[in-house]
Write an enzyme that holds these catalytic residues in place. Structure first.
Site, PDB file in Angstrom:
ATOM      1  N   SER A 197      -4.355  -6.670   2.227  1.00  0.00           N
ATOM      2  CA  SER A 197      -4.003  -5.305   1.854  1.00  0.00           C
ATOM      3  C   SER A 197      -4.657  -4.930   0.522  1.00  0.00           C
ATOM      4  O   SER A 197      -5.879  -4.931   0.401  1.00  0.00           O
ATOM      5  CB  SER A 197      -2.481  -5.162   1.815  1.00  0.00           C
ATOM      6  OG  SER A 197      -2.103  -3.809   1.720  1.00  0.00           O
ATOM      7  N   ASP A 220      -6.688  -7.004   6.565  1.00  0.00           N
ATOM      8  CA  ASP A 220      -6.156  -5.640   6.617  1.00  0.00           C
ATOM      9  C   ASP A 220      -6.288  -4.935   5.267  1.00  0.00           C
ATOM     10  O   ASP A 220      -5.314  -4.419   4.700  1.00  0.00           O
ATOM     11  CB  ASP A 220      -4.693  -5.654   7.065  1.00  0.00           C
ATOM     12  CG  ASP A 220      -4.398  -4.564   8.100  1.00  0.00           C
ATOM     13  OD1 ASP A 220      -5.358  -3.973   8.627  1.00  0.00           O
ATOM     14  OD2 ASP A 220      -3.221  -4.339   8.411  1.00  0.00           O
ATOM     15  N   HIS A 275       0.690  -4.424  10.037  1.00  0.00           N
ATOM     16  CA  HIS A 275       0.216  -4.802   8.703  1.00  0.00           C
ATOM     17  C   HIS A 275       0.875  -6.093   8.191  1.00  0.00           C
ATOM     18  O   HIS A 275       0.218  -6.935   7.582  1.00  0.00           O
ATOM     19  CB  HIS A 275       0.482  -3.658   7.726  1.00  0.00           C
ATOM     20  CG  HIS A 275      -0.226  -3.780   6.414  1.00  0.00           C
ATOM     21  ND1 HIS A 275      -1.584  -3.989   6.316  1.00  0.00           N
ATOM     22  CD2 HIS A 275       0.244  -3.725   5.135  1.00  0.00           C
ATOM     23  CE1 HIS A 275      -1.936  -4.046   5.031  1.00  0.00           C
ATOM     24  NE2 HIS A 275      -0.838  -3.906   4.304  1.00  0.00           N
TER      25      HIS A 275
END
Length: 351
Positions: A197, A220, A275
């Site tokens: 992330s 991600d 996620h």
């Protein structure tokens, strides 16, 4: 999967037993704090560390998901407080016939050094050393350091006094891009970097700031903080491993812009994932906690971990010149295989 089997972290599948230790370097906010995962020697009755090391992290997670500490922190402590990481705490380091590669792992917003224990342990079980950082720039849900005291009389107090650093939201009136772009500076000097992330884009930028990083693996990646002016500076290969339910068209366009400049940069998507599928939460949450954190997609968490770790290992072997058999998973880098696709299905989502 359901029941108790879904509420434990998996044992790493590689040939090496895994040890871990916490390392704090420097007695100031600018120092380093990380959990080190490494191949270790087998040890009977080895202690397994708690997944959430301190209750303060529960309060920090409550703040991050914008829930009341009064009820959310005790709930998180009840749900995760007894969970242990299936590794040997401070286990004896296993000398290798060659030196182990080192991977620096950067966590996402609101996470901390233990949240990616499953993937870090898996890489360590395959013969890598992984340093999972805990950032002190207010991007972790919580963290701390032990400041040095002046004078010998304070020596005993030094080990006890802690200064905690909470998670910080974007202040009212400030634009998120400029606030997030200043956070998470990494100045580490070994081999390759990986992150999830916000930590994924940190990994990409780290290849610019530290020339000795030869590649990056971005799980991600939240591409928003990447300044357009920095694109020409990102020259190292990057593996983007996306989930199916997070990326936006703008984010994917930034990834494709980087891949168009480097044929060794790869973009793949794990189908049926969300996620948080790339964090430990996917293994540790039942239906109730899943409603708060949205931690599970339709894909089995163990299958998702296999794809993440195997694709990363294939990519690292290619760009770190590892003498292993990780190239058996090269097909994943092309988006070929069950539950994996090339490039990225798009789904608008908030961080």
């Amino acid at each position: 999967m359901g029941g108790a089997a879904s509420l434990a972290l998996p044992w790493a599948a590689g040939p090496h037993p895994v040890g871990c230790a916490d390392v704090m370097v420097g007695r100031t906010r600018q120092g380093l704090f990380f959990r080190l995962f490494y191949p270790c020697q087998p040890r009977e009755g080895a202690e397994r560390p708690l997944w959430i090391p301190r209750y303060e992290y529960c309060g920090g997670l409550a703040d991050f998901v914008n829930r009341s500490r009064r009820w959310c922190a005790p709930l998180l402590s009840f749900a995760f407080g007894a969970c242990r990481v299936p590794v040997s705490w401070n286990g004896p380091f296993k000398p290798g016939s060659t030196r182990y590669p080192l991977i620096i792992f950067s966590h996402g917003l609101g996470a901390f050094r233990t949240v990616y224990s499953a993937v870090c342990a898996e890489l360590a079980s395959r013969g890598l050393v992984v340093a999972a950082l805990e950032h002190r720039d207010h991007s972790a849900s919580a963290t701390y350091f032990c400041p040095a005291e002046a004078g010998e009389a304070a020596a005993a107090a030094e080990a006890l006094r802690e200064e905690w650093i909470p998670y910080r939201r974007v202040p009212p009136g400030q634009k998120e891009f400029h606030f997030r772009n200043k956070q998470d500076s990494i100045d580490l000097t070994k081999v390759a970097v990986m992150g999830h992330s916000f930590g994924g884009i940190t990994a990409v930028l780290a290849t610019v700031k530290e020339p000795r990083f030869r590649c990056a693996v971005a799980l991600d990646a939240w591409m928003f903080p990447l300044d357009n002016a920095l694109y020409p500076e990102v020259s190292k290969p990057v593996l983007f491993i996306n989930t199916e339910k997070f990326q936006t068209p703008e984010s994917v366009a930034k990834m494709k812009r980087l891949s168009s400049r480097n044929s060794q940069t790869k973009i793949i998507t794990i189908l049926g994932s969300v996620h948080q599928s790339q964090t430990d939460f996917t293994f540790l949450t039942g239906k109730f906690v899943n409603r708060i954190f949205s931690t599970r997609g339709s894909l089995d968490p163990y299958k998702c971990l296999d794809i993440n770790s195997r694709a990363a290992l294939a990519f690292l072997q290619r760009h770190l010149n590892l003498n292993e058999e990780f190239d058996q998973w090269d097909h994943l880098l092309e988006g070929i295989g069950d539950s994996v696709a090339a490039e990225a299905p798009l789904c608008r989502s908030s961080l």
